[in-house]
Design a protein around this motif. Structure first.
Motif, short mmCIF file in Angstrom:
data_model
loop_
_atom_site.label_atom_id
_atom_site.label_comp_id
_atom_site.label_asym_id
_atom_site.label_seq_id
_atom_site.Cartn_x
_atom_site.Cartn_y
_atom_site.Cartn_z
N LEU A 16 0.83 -1.20 0.00
CA LEU A 16 0.00 0.00 0.00
C LEU A 16 0.87 1.26 0.00
O LEU A 16 0.60 2.22 -0.73
CB LEU A 16 -0.94 0.00 1.20
N GLU A 17 1.93 1.26 0.79
CA GLU A 17 2.84 2.40 0.81
C GLU A 17 3.48 2.63 -0.56
O GLU A 17 3.65 3.77 -0.99
CB GLU A 17 3.92 2.20 1.88
N GLY A 18 3.81 1.54 -1.25
CA GLY A 18 4.36 1.66 -2.61
C GLY A 18 3.35 2.29 -3.57
O GLY A 18 3.72 3.14 -4.39
N VAL A 19 2.09 1.90 -3.44
CA VAL A 19 1.03 2.48 -4.28
C VAL A 19 0.90 3.97 -4.00
O VAL A 19 0.82 4.79 -4.92
CB VAL A 19 -0.31 1.75 -4.04
N VAL A 20 0.92 4.33 -2.73
CA VAL A 20 0.81 5.74 -2.35
C VAL A 20 1.97 6.55 -2.92
O VAL A 20 1.78 7.64 -3.47
CB VAL A 20 0.72 5.90 -0.81
N GLN A 21 3.18 6.01 -2.84
CA GLN A 21 4.34 6.72 -3.38
C GLN A 21 4.20 6.94 -4.88
O GLN A 21 4.52 8.02 -5.39
CB GLN A 21 5.63 5.94 -3.07
N LYS A 22 3.72 5.92 -5.59
CA LYS A 22 3.53 6.06 -7.04
C LYS A 22 2.51 7.16 -7.33
O LYS A 22 2.71 7.98 -8.23
CB LYS A 22 3.05 4.74 -7.65
N LEU A 23 1.41 7.15 -6.58
CA LEU A 23 0.37 8.16 -6.80
C LEU A 23 0.89 9.56 -6.47
O LEU A 23 0.61 10.52 -7.19
CB LEU A 23 -0.87 7.85 -5.97
N GLU A 24 1.64 9.69 -5.38
CA GLU A 24 2.16 10.99 -4.98
C GLU A 24 3.24 11.51 -5.91
O GLU A 24 3.47 12.72 -5.97
CB GLU A 24 2.69 10.92 -3.54
N SER A 25 3.88 10.62 -6.65
CA SER A 25 4.95 11.06 -7.55
C SER A 25 4.42 11.93 -8.68
O SER A 25 5.15 12.76 -9.22
CB SER A 25 5.68 9.85 -8.15
N GLY A 26 3.16 11.72 -9.03
CA GLY A 26 2.57 12.51 -10.12
C GLY A 26 3.03 12.09 -11.50
O GLY A 26 2.73 12.75 -12.48
N GLU A 27 3.77 11.00 -11.58
CA GLU A 27 4.31 10.57 -12.86
C GLU A 27 3.43 9.55 -13.59
O GLU A 27 3.72 9.18 -14.71
CB GLU A 27 5.71 9.98 -12.65
N LEU A 28 2.35 9.11 -12.97
CA LEU A 28 1.47 8.12 -13.59
C LEU A 28 0.47 8.79 -14.52
O LEU A 28 0.04 9.91 -14.27
CB LEU A 28 0.70 7.34 -12.51
N SER A 29 0.12 8.08 -15.57
CA SER A 29 -0.94 8.57 -16.44
C SER A 29 -2.26 8.50 -15.68
O SER A 29 -2.35 7.88 -14.62
CB SER A 29 -1.02 7.71 -17.70
N LEU A 30 -3.29 9.09 -16.23
CA LEU A 30 -4.60 9.06 -15.60
C LEU A 30 -5.07 7.61 -15.43
O LEU A 30 -5.55 7.23 -14.35
CB LEU A 30 -5.61 9.86 -16.42
N GLU A 31 -4.91 6.82 -16.45
CA GLU A 31 -5.34 5.42 -16.40
C GLU A 31 -4.55 4.64 -15.35
O GLU A 31 -5.11 3.86 -14.59
CB GLU A 31 -5.19 4.75 -17.78
N ASP A 32 -3.23 4.86 -15.32
CA ASP A 32 -2.39 4.17 -14.34
C ASP A 32 -2.70 4.65 -12.92
O ASP A 32 -2.66 3.88 -11.97
CB ASP A 32 -0.91 4.37 -14.65
N SER A 33 -3.00 5.94 -12.80
CA SER A 33 -3.38 6.47 -11.48
C SER A 33 -4.66 5.83 -10.98
O SER A 33 -4.78 5.47 -9.81
CB SER A 33 -3.56 7.99 -11.54
N LEU A 34 -5.63 5.68 -11.87
CA LEU A 34 -6.89 5.05 -11.49
C LEU A 34 -6.67 3.60 -11.09
O LEU A 34 -7.21 3.13 -10.08
CB LEU A 34 -7.90 5.14 -12.64
N ALA A 35 -5.85 2.88 -11.85
CA ALA A 35 -5.55 1.49 -11.51
C ALA A 35 -4.83 1.39 -10.17
O ALA A 35 -5.14 0.52 -9.35
CB ALA A 35 -4.70 0.85 -12.61
N ALA A 36 -3.90 2.30 -9.92
CA ALA A 36 -3.19 2.31 -8.65
C ALA A 36 -4.14 2.64 -7.50
O ALA A 36 -4.06 2.03 -6.42
CB ALA A 36 -2.04 3.32 -8.69
N PHE A 37 -5.04 3.58 -7.72
CA PHE A 37 -6.03 3.93 -6.70
C PHE A 37 -6.90 2.73 -6.37
O PHE A 37 -7.14 2.43 -5.19
CB PHE A 37 -6.89 5.11 -7.18
N GLU A 38 -7.37 2.03 -7.40
CA GLU A 38 -8.20 0.84 -7.19
C GLU A 38 -7.43 -0.23 -6.41
O GLU A 38 -7.98 -0.87 -5.51
CB GLU A 38 -8.70 0.29 -8.51
N SER A 39 -6.17 -0.39 -6.73
CA SER A 39 -5.33 -1.34 -6.02
C SER A 39 -5.18 -0.92 -4.55
O SER A 39 -5.26 -1.76 -3.65
CB SER A 39 -3.95 -1.40 -6.68
#
Length: 87
Positions: A16-39
């Protein structure tokens, strides 16, 4: 990729912490951000379930019917849960 549902709590928190870091990085596309959020939501649900299970075990270990402190074997958890369902 399929994930194990029976992971340890610590492993789930780390993921979960890894997912949060990815989301906070701002480097994910919208689709990848949504997938990470769902995860992340899925991981939070797993953590909440595990915490609920532990909470029941702790309550069983420290309280008897009158609310007095008492140690009970973990095997009594199922019996305790069955009594709660009957009440």
């Amino acid at each position: 990729m399929a994930r194990r549902v029976d992971k340890k709590f610590d492993e789930t928190i780390e993921e979960l912490e890894g997912v949060v870091q990815k989301l906070e990085s701002g480097e994910l596309s919208l689709e990848d951000s949504l997938a990470a959020f769902e995860s992340g939501v899925r991981l939070i649900k797993i953590c909440n379930q595990k915490l609920g299970e532990v909470e029941k075990k702790v309550e069983l270990l420290v309280k008897d019917k009158e609310g007095k402190l008492k140690l009970s074997p973990l095997e009594d958890l199922e019996e305790h849960e069955n009594r709660e369902k009957d009440d």
